[in-house]
Motif scaffolding. Structure first.
Motif, PDB file in Angstrom:
ATOM      1  N   THR A  52       0.831  -1.210   0.000  1.00 37.51           N
ATOM      2  CA  THR A  52       0.000   0.000   0.000  1.00 37.51           C
ATOM      3  C   THR A  52       0.861   1.254   0.000  1.00 37.51           C
ATOM      4  O   THR A  52       0.514   2.257  -0.654  1.00 37.51           O
ATOM      5  CB  THR A  52      -0.938   0.002   1.222  1.00 37.51           C
ATOM      6  N   GLN A  85       1.826   1.762  -3.436  1.00 37.14           N
ATOM      7  CA  GLN A  85       0.655   2.256  -4.164  1.00 37.14           C
ATOM      8  C   GLN A  85       0.551   3.775  -4.046  1.00 37.14           C
ATOM      9  O   GLN A  85       0.397   4.478  -5.046  1.00 37.14           O
ATOM     10  CB  GLN A  85      -0.604   1.600  -3.597  1.00 37.14           C
ATOM     11  N   PHE A  86       0.626   4.298  -2.812  1.00 36.50           N
ATOM     12  CA  PHE A  86       0.527   5.742  -2.616  1.00 36.50           C
ATOM     13  C   PHE A  86       1.684   6.476  -3.291  1.00 36.50           C
ATOM     14  O   PHE A  86       1.487   7.530  -3.904  1.00 36.50           O
ATOM     15  CB  PHE A  86       0.497   6.075  -1.126  1.00 36.50           C
ATOM     16  N   SER A  87       2.870   5.921  -3.213  1.00 41.95           N
ATOM     17  CA  SER A  87       4.015   6.591  -3.833  1.00 41.95           C
ATOM     18  C   SER A  87       3.868   6.664  -5.342  1.00 41.95           C
ATOM     19  O   SER A  87       4.437   7.534  -6.001  1.00 41.95           O
ATOM     20  CB  SER A  87       5.321   5.865  -3.470  1.00 41.95           C
ATOM     21  N   VAL A 146       0.240   9.445  -5.685  1.00 39.32           N
ATOM     22  CA  VAL A 146       0.232  10.799  -5.124  1.00 39.32           C
ATOM     23  C   VAL A 146       0.970  11.762  -6.049  1.00 39.32           C
ATOM     24  O   VAL A 146       2.091  11.496  -6.483  1.00 39.32           O
ATOM     25  CB  VAL A 146       0.871  10.800  -3.718  1.00 39.32           C
ATOM     26  N   HIS A 205      -8.211   7.801  -7.636  1.00 43.08           N
ATOM     27  CA  HIS A 205      -7.419   7.325  -6.514  1.00 43.08           C
ATOM     28  C   HIS A 205      -7.447   8.327  -5.372  1.00 43.08           C
ATOM     29  O   HIS A 205      -7.599   7.950  -4.200  1.00 43.08           O
ATOM     30  CB  HIS A 205      -5.968   7.068  -6.943  1.00 43.08           C
ATOM     31  N   ASP A 206      -7.322   9.614  -5.681  1.00 39.03           N
ATOM     32  CA  ASP A 206      -7.331  10.628  -4.639  1.00 39.03           C
ATOM     33  C   ASP A 206      -8.639  10.616  -3.854  1.00 39.03           C
ATOM     34  O   ASP A 206      -8.652  10.853  -2.637  1.00 39.03           O
ATOM     35  CB  ASP A 206      -7.119  12.019  -5.245  1.00 39.03           C
ATOM     36  N   PHE A 233      -8.930   6.759  -2.197  1.00 38.05           N
ATOM     37  CA  PHE A 233      -7.818   6.453  -1.298  1.00 38.05           C
ATOM     38  C   PHE A 233      -7.187   7.761  -0.830  1.00 38.05           C
ATOM     39  O   PHE A 233      -6.053   8.079  -1.189  1.00 38.05           O
ATOM     40  CB  PHE A 233      -6.769   5.584  -2.002  1.00 38.05           C
ATOM     41  N   PRO A 282       0.438  10.070   2.634  1.00 38.51           N
ATOM     42  CA  PRO A 282      -0.390   9.740   3.788  1.00 38.51           C
ATOM     43  C   PRO A 282       0.397   9.750   5.094  1.00 38.51           C
ATOM     44  O   PRO A 282       1.600   9.500   5.110  1.00 38.51           O
ATOM     45  CB  PRO A 282      -0.884   8.326   3.471  1.00 38.51           C
ATOM     46  N   GLN A 336      -3.146   7.082   8.181  1.00 33.38           N
ATOM     47  CA  GLN A 336      -3.866   6.970   6.909  1.00 33.38           C
ATOM     48  C   GLN A 336      -3.365   5.786   6.083  1.00 33.38           C
ATOM     49  O   GLN A 336      -4.149   5.088   5.443  1.00 33.38           O
ATOM     50  CB  GLN A 336      -3.724   8.273   6.114  1.00 33.38           C
ATOM     51  N   LEU A 337      -2.065   5.555   6.130  1.00 33.95           N
ATOM     52  CA  LEU A 337      -1.512   4.395   5.436  1.00 33.95           C
ATOM     53  C   LEU A 337      -2.039   3.106   6.044  1.00 33.95           C
ATOM     54  O   LEU A 337      -2.440   2.179   5.324  1.00 33.95           O
ATOM     55  CB  LEU A 337       0.014   4.425   5.507  1.00 33.95           C
ATOM     56  N   ALA A 375      -5.665   2.504   4.918  1.00 35.10           N
ATOM     57  CA  ALA A 375      -5.778   1.996   3.550  1.00 35.10           C
ATOM     58  C   ALA A 375      -5.315   0.546   3.462  1.00 35.10           C
ATOM     59  O   ALA A 375      -5.936  -0.284   2.785  1.00 35.10           O
ATOM     60  CB  ALA A 375      -4.965   2.875   2.602  1.00 35.10           C
TER      61      ALA A 375
END
Length: 233
Positions: free
Chosen positions: A20, A23-25, A28, A35-36, A39, A45, A49-50, A53
Motif C-alpha cells: 500500500t 501504491q501511494f508513492s 500521489v 485514486h485521490d 484512497f 499519507p 492513513q496508510l 488503507a
C-alpha cells in the motif's frame, strides 16, 4: 530488465502495508482523481492513513481470498517496483450496487464533504460494475508502477499476468483506466467501452459529481477483453 524476466509474486496479508505504501508513492501527485477520492489523501499519507488503507486491502483479501489476488514485482534487493489487484470470478458475482464509504472521517465539514463525494463516486463505479460484469470475468481493480521503475515494462507484466489467467479460462477481462494509464491497456488488447467523467464542482462546497457516459459500443479485441474507460478531471 525485460518484461519476460519479471517474476510475479503473490502478496500475502502481512505484506500489504508495504504494498500500500508503494501504491501511494505511485499515485500521489499524478492527478489521478479516482485514486485521490477513494484512497485519500491526495498528499503523502500519515502513518495512520496508510494503516487505514492497508487495512482495507487486508480485509478484502482475508474476507475473500478465493476471488481477490494481490501481486507485485520486486527488485533483487526487495524494493517493490509495482503491484496490482486482480479479481477473478468464474461465475456471475452478483456484485452489490454500492459499497459504503465508511473509511473517511466525516466528523468535520470538510471530511463529510469528501466522504459524500467519495460515496457518489463509489455508487457510480459499483453500479456500472454490477451492470456490465454479470458474467465470468477477471477485473483489474488496481495497478501501479513506482515512479522510478516506470517505462520498464512493469505495468505490462502485471496486466499480462491476469490476462493470461483469463485467457486460459475463457473469461472476459475488465478494468477502469485513467487517460494516463490507458495506452498500456490499449497495447495489451483492451478496447474502450465507455467514458465516465468525474469532476469537482468548484461552485458547490458539497462537491457534487457529474457523470457522463459516452457509449462507444462493445468492441472485442483478439483476447475478447473489454475496457470501461474512466476520464478524470
Amino acid at each position: 530488465m525485460s518484461t519476460s524476466s519479471y517474476e510475479i509474486q503473490i502478496v500475502k496479508s502481512g505484506d500489504l502495508t508495504a504494498w500500500t505504501a508503494a501504491q501511494f508513492s505511485s499515485f500521489v501527485g499524478t492527478g489521478n482523481t479516482l485514486h485521490d477520492v477513494l484512497f485519500p489523501p491526495a498528499s503523502p499519507p500519515t502513518p495512520a492513513q496508510l494503516d487505514s488503507a492497508a487495512a482495507r486491502h487486508k480485509a478484502c483479501l482475508n474476507d475473500d481470498p478465493e476471488h481477490n489476488v494481490f501481486i507485485q514485482i520486486v527488485t533483487p534487493e526487495g524494493h517493490i517496483m509495482g503491484g496490482a489487484k486482480w479479481q477473478f470470478w468464474p461465475h456471475d458475482p452478483k456484485r452489490p450496487l454500492t459499497v459504503p464509504v465508511d473509511y473517511i472521517d466525516g466528523s468535520t465539514a470538510e471530511g463529510e464533504a469528501s466522504r459524500v463525494f467519495a460515496q457518489k463516486v463509489m455508487d457510480v463505479l459499483m453500479g456500472r460494475r454490477a451492470r456490465d460484469m454479470a458474467m465470468a470475468h477477471g477485473l483489474l481493480d488496481l495497478c501501479f508502477t513506482v515512479p522510478e521503475y516506470e517505462r520498464k515494462g512493469v505495468a505490462s507484466a502485471l496486466v499480462s499476468w491476469g490476462l493470461e489467467m483469463c485467457d486460459k479460462e475463457g473469461w472476459v477481462s475488465f478494468t477502469e483506466a485513467s487517460p494516463r494509464g490507458w495506452p498500456v491497456y490499449e497495447r495489451l488488447g483492451f478496447e474502450r467501452r465507455d467514458v465516465v467523467r468525474l469532476r469537482f464542482d468548484e461552485t458547490d462546497k458539497q462537491d457534487t459529481m457529474h457523470a457522463v457516459a459516452d457509449a462507444a459500443g462493445r468492441l472485442d479485441s483478439p483476447k475478447k477483453d473489454v475496457v470501461k474507460g474512466l476520464a478524470y478531471g
